[in-house]
Design a protein around this motif. Structure first.
Motif, PDB file in Angstrom:
ATOM      1  N   LEU A   1       0.839  -1.189   0.000  1.00  0.00           N
ATOM      2  CA  LEU A   1       0.000   0.000   0.000  1.00  0.00           C
ATOM      3  C   LEU A   1       0.878   1.244   0.000  1.00  0.00           C
ATOM      4  N   GLN A   2       0.387   2.327  -0.615  1.00  0.00           N
ATOM      5  CA  GLN A   2       1.129   3.576  -0.608  1.00  0.00           C
ATOM      6  C   GLN A   2       1.289   4.087   0.819  1.00  0.00           C
TER       7      GLN A   2
ATOM      8  N   SER B   1      -1.508   4.487   3.898  1.00  0.00           N
ATOM      9  CA  SER B   1      -1.270   3.678   5.086  1.00  0.00           C
ATOM     10  C   SER B   1      -1.399   4.502   6.359  1.00  0.00           C
ATOM     11  N   THR B   2      -0.873   5.731   6.348  1.00  0.00           N
ATOM     12  CA  THR B   2      -0.926   6.553   7.544  1.00  0.00           C
ATOM     13  C   THR B   2      -2.365   6.903   7.918  1.00  0.00           C
ATOM     14  N   ILE B   3      -3.203   7.116   6.911  1.00  0.00           N
ATOM     15  CA  ILE B   3      -4.606   7.435   7.179  1.00  0.00           C
ATOM     16  C   ILE B   3      -5.300   6.232   7.808  1.00  0.00           C
TER      17      ILE B   3
ATOM     18  N   ASN C   1     -13.651   7.659 -10.353  1.00  0.00           N
ATOM     19  CA  ASN C   1     -13.723   6.204 -10.447  1.00  0.00           C
ATOM     20  C   ASN C   1     -14.772   5.726  -9.456  1.00  0.00           C
ATOM     21  N   GLU C   2     -14.963   4.443  -9.392  1.00  0.00           N
ATOM     22  CA  GLU C   2     -15.953   3.919  -8.459  1.00  0.00           C
ATOM     23  C   GLU C   2     -15.467   4.054  -7.029  1.00  0.00           C
ATOM     24  N   LEU C   3     -16.432   4.129  -6.092  1.00  0.00           N
ATOM     25  CA  LEU C   3     -16.079   4.276  -4.692  1.00  0.00           C
ATOM     26  C   LEU C   3     -15.315   3.059  -4.204  1.00  0.00           C
ATOM     27  N   PHE C   4     -14.364   3.308  -3.287  1.00  0.00           N
ATOM     28  CA  PHE C   4     -13.577   2.250  -2.633  1.00  0.00           C
ATOM     29  C   PHE C   4     -12.791   1.410  -3.651  1.00  0.00           C
TER      30      PHE C   4
ATOM     31  N   LYS D   1      -4.597  -7.510   1.648  1.00  0.00           N
ATOM     32  CA  LYS D   1      -3.183  -7.523   2.034  1.00  0.00           C
ATOM     33  C   LYS D   1      -2.625  -6.112   2.211  1.00  0.00           C
ATOM     34  N   GLY D   2      -3.332  -5.117   1.710  1.00  0.00           N
ATOM     35  CA  GLY D   2      -2.905  -3.737   1.884  1.00  0.00           C
ATOM     36  C   GLY D   2      -3.736  -3.054   2.949  1.00  0.00           C
ATOM     37  N   ASP D   3      -4.921  -2.578   2.545  1.00  0.00           N
ATOM     38  CA  ASP D   3      -5.818  -1.878   3.470  1.00  0.00           C
ATOM     39  C   ASP D   3      -6.228  -2.761   4.640  1.00  0.00           C
ATOM     40  N   GLY D   4      -6.534  -4.028   4.364  1.00  0.00           N
ATOM     41  CA  GLY D   4      -6.994  -4.940   5.415  1.00  0.00           C
ATOM     42  C   GLY D   4      -5.952  -5.160   6.488  1.00  0.00           C
ATOM     43  N   PHE D   5      -4.701  -5.399   6.087  1.00  0.00           N
ATOM     44  CA  PHE D   5      -3.631  -5.625   7.058  1.00  0.00           C
ATOM     45  C   PHE D   5      -3.358  -4.375   7.901  1.00  0.00           C
ATOM     46  N   ILE D   6      -3.441  -3.195   7.285  1.00  0.00           N
ATOM     47  CA  ILE D   6      -3.208  -1.969   8.043  1.00  0.00           C
ATOM     48  C   ILE D   6      -4.317  -1.762   9.074  1.00  0.00           C
TER      49      ILE D   6
END
Length: 304
Positions: A105-106, A110-112, A158-161, A167-172
């Motif tokens: 993830l960028q 990630s910080t957000i 683009n479409e929402l979400f 593995k990116g957003d979920g793990f964070i």
């Protein structure tokens, strides 16, 4: 004197903001570390890198505790169990998911997402401690925080979400949950032993778990050791040692919600550092998300 300053309500915002500053800077530095050590798409190496960082930070904090003449002996099995749980949750599980998520993830995003840990902690502490009970202002502050998380996941035109991955957003987000649970454990551990000693042992123990986990997952990269990489690692070690020491002391001596809300500063600072240091794109929703969580800070900080 050190403890008196930490206990002083007047200095609490300064110390809490200082920790947020350090942790937001750590995200792009980790990315730099991956680049310098030539860690690419290598989960095991990412976890190992984090383990080395925290084990060394734990040693530094324990040496600091010893310089203060703090007894480093663990005197009973109950305290030992809490210290092991503290290290497992607050360091090992927390940062294993952070490092794994960051690899996919960028840094700015990630910080957000990571800032959600502060809001999760506010909710947990409100359920456990009377002084942190959830009132209307705290609910409003958490809503602003959640809204910021939604904003950061909206792709422009683009479409929402879009582009969400486990593995990116979920793990964070899993990392944020462990961070919140670790905050609660911090208060409990501080009632049983010196918090500086507990911080050192938790990072050392958690770092060792991460090191073994990294090797168990498998090291695919051929690490390249450079002076710049070592300097980056040293900075990350110092950020962990100093910020965790200060933050855990704040949690031990102040209402948890008044401290945890400052974690919402991390995305505001994080997107700035990521844009300046990593040249990641700065999109409008990063600014809007940062503003939203900043409003949450103000609302909760003014709550009774």
């Amino acid at each position: 004197m050190k403890t008196d300053l930490i206990k002083n309500n007047k200095y609490r915002p300064i110390f809490a903001a200082f920790c947020a500053f350090g942790w937001s800077l750590a995200y792009p530095l980790i990315k730099f570390g991956y680049k310098e050590f030539e860690i690419t798409n290598d989960l095991g190496s990412s976890v190992l890198f984090g383990g080395i960082r925290f084990a060394l930070a734990g040693i530094i904090v324990l040496l600091f505790a010893k310089s203060l003449k703090i007894d480093l002996k663990v005197k009973n099995s109950d305290t030992l169990k809490w210290l092991l749980l503290f290290g497992l949750v607050n360091t090992a599980l927390h940062y294993m998911f952070a490092y794994m998520g960051l690899a996919n993830l960028q840094s700015s995003r990630s910080t957000i997402l990571d800032s959600m840990g502060g809001f999760f902690l506010i909710i947990l502490s409100g359920l456990i401690y009377k002084e942190d009970r959830i009132n209307g202002k705290k609910r409003s502050g958490c809503i602003f925080g959640l809204f910021g998380i939604v904003l950061i996941n909206i792709a422009p035109l683009n479409e929402l979400f879009a582009n969400i991955s486990f593995k990116g957003d979920g793990f964070i987000l899993i990392n944020a949950c462990f961070a919140a649970l670790g905050g609660i454990i911090t208060r409990k551990v501080s009632e049983k032993t010196d918090i500086t000693k507990a911080t050192g042992y938790s990072m050392l123990f958690g770092g060792i778990i991460m090191i073994f986990s990294g090797f168990a997952i498998g090291i695919k990269s051929n690490w390249k050791i450079t002076l710049r990489g070592i300097i980056i690692l040293i900075i990350l070690v110092l950020i962990s040692a100093i910020c965790f020491e200060v933050y855990n002391m704040l949690l031990a001596y102040h209402p948890i919600s008044k401290v945890a809300i400052f974690n919402a500063l991390i995305p505001v600072l994080g997107v700035m550092f990521s844009s300046l240091l990593l040249h990641e794109p700065f999109r409008w929703q990063y600014l809007a998300a940062g503003l939203s969580v900043a409003i949450g800070i103000v609302i909760i900080n003014k709550s009774e």
